[in-house]
Design a protein around this motif. Structure first.
Motif, PDB file in Angstrom:
ATOM      1  N   VAL A   1       0.847  -1.189   0.000  1.00 26.18           N
ATOM      2  CA  VAL A   1       0.000   0.000   0.000  1.00 26.18           C
ATOM      3  C   VAL A   1       0.889   1.248   0.000  1.00 26.18           C
ATOM      4  O   VAL A   1       1.684   1.450   0.914  1.00 26.18           O
TER       5      VAL A   1
ATOM      6  N   ASP B   1      -3.002   4.278  -1.000  1.00 26.71           N
ATOM      7  CA  ASP B   1      -3.711   4.642   0.219  1.00 26.71           C
ATOM      8  C   ASP B   1      -4.674   5.786  -0.092  1.00 26.71           C
ATOM      9  O   ASP B   1      -4.414   6.617  -0.967  1.00 26.71           O
TER      10      ASP B   1
ATOM     11  N   ALA C   1      -0.420   3.115   7.077  1.00 23.49           N
ATOM     12  CA  ALA C   1      -1.050   2.335   6.005  1.00 23.49           C
ATOM     13  C   ALA C   1      -0.068   1.512   5.178  1.00 23.49           C
ATOM     14  O   ALA C   1      -0.471   0.557   4.508  1.00 23.49           O
TER      15      ALA C   1
ATOM     16  N   GLU D   1      -7.518   1.332   7.897  1.00 22.45           N
ATOM     17  CA  GLU D   1      -6.711   0.763   6.814  1.00 22.45           C
ATOM     18  C   GLU D   1      -7.424  -0.403   6.131  1.00 22.45           C
ATOM     19  O   GLU D   1      -7.121  -0.740   4.978  1.00 22.45           O
TER      20      GLU D   1
END
Length: 298
Positions: A2, A58, A67, A95
């Protein structure tokens, strides 16, 4: 992986993660840009070596400083199970994203989705492959005690997936419980990296070593100093040509002795990656940034 939108030191994780050490005077925008550069360089390096990576951006809102570490809320198994885990820090719970789960279901065969998030309201946490170092082949989970790892939660997860769990106490160089198991140990195909110094109870250490060795893992020991350089936070992967690579940070690589490097290089190609800002700000390293996909492709 991510790609972070708001990377930075997370005050809600710092209370239990003694590997975090950010200079509070550093401009958050500077940290975010440096983290993005490190992230992008890491992805490029992995792809240069034909290691397949899914990169997901993200979302900027809500702000999620941690994240970049999806392995704490998401894991997959060779049996086709996706697991979503209860997270210790309230600001990390955002998240968890349905669109990521849907993407996996579109591309891979998913036989079951287990969402354990409901236990957050009970104060019971199990932070994925941070809390658990999982030996899928031998159905064994290695776990150290931590505020982020509830024993009853571990037992529920292990029973639901037919794993055997072994739990032990690991202490860092500051006398604090190691916050995540994947900081002090990792499993490769036929070897394990283990910070034996961190397991102070001799009977617990003997039990861990015996289980590792009986399941075909030769133990390579690291010191507490090396653990704090993230030498336990490595991940063995295979690329599209089935070549084995051992991913680690440059910090971890630099902490190893020549003998350790030779032992590891005999089993995998070593791939050090420079992520000093990410490591320092969040107290996590290369392994933490990767949620492995064990699912069968459609």
């Amino acid at each position: 992986m991510v790609r972070p939108a708001s990377f930075g030191a997370n005050p809600e994780t710092a209370t239990t993660n003694f590997f975090q050490s950010t200079d509070k005077k550093t401009d958050p925008r500077t940290i975010q840009q440096a983290a993005l550069n490190e992230f992008d360089n890491m992805v490029e390096l992995l792809r240069q070596h034909e290691i397949n990576v899914f990169v997901i951006d993200d979302t900027p809102i809500p702000v999620k400083p941690s994240a970049a570490f999806p392995n704490n809320w998401l894991s997959t198994s060779p049996e086709g199970v996706i697991s979503v885990f209860p997270i210790y820090a309230p600001n990390r719970r955002a998240e968890k994203r349905d669109d990521i789960l849907k993407m996996l279901a579109e591309k891979f065969v998913v036989k079951d989705l287990q969402d354990w998030s409901e236990f957050e309201v009970e104060g019971k946490f199990l932070e994925g492959t941070g809390s658990m170092v999982i030996d899928h082949e031998n159905k064994v989970i290695y776990t150290c005690y931590s505020p982020r790892t509830d024993v009853s939660m571990l037992e529920k997860f292990a029973n639901a997936n037919n794993y055997r769990a072994i739990i032990f106490l690991a202490i860092d160089k500051n006398g604090q419980p190691v916050y995540h198991t994947n900081v002090m140990m990792m499993l490769g195909e036929d070897f394990a990296i283990l910070c034996e110094e961190a397991i102070e109870e001799e009977w617990e250490l003997i039990a861990v070593r015996q289980l590792l060795e009986s399941s075909g893992h030769e133990v390579i020991r690291i010191s507490k100093e090396q653990m704090h350089c993230f030498a336990g936070n490595m991940l063995q992967v295979k690329n599209s040509e089935r070549e084995k690579f051992l991913l680690m940070s440059q910090t971890a690589f630099d902490s190893l002795t020549e003998e350790q490097k030779e032992e590891l290089a005999a089993r995998s190609k070593l791939l050090p990656i420079a992520i000093p800002v990410i490591e320092k700000a969040e107290g996590g390293s290369v392994r933490c940034m990767i949620a492995e996909i064990f699912l069968e492709k459609k």
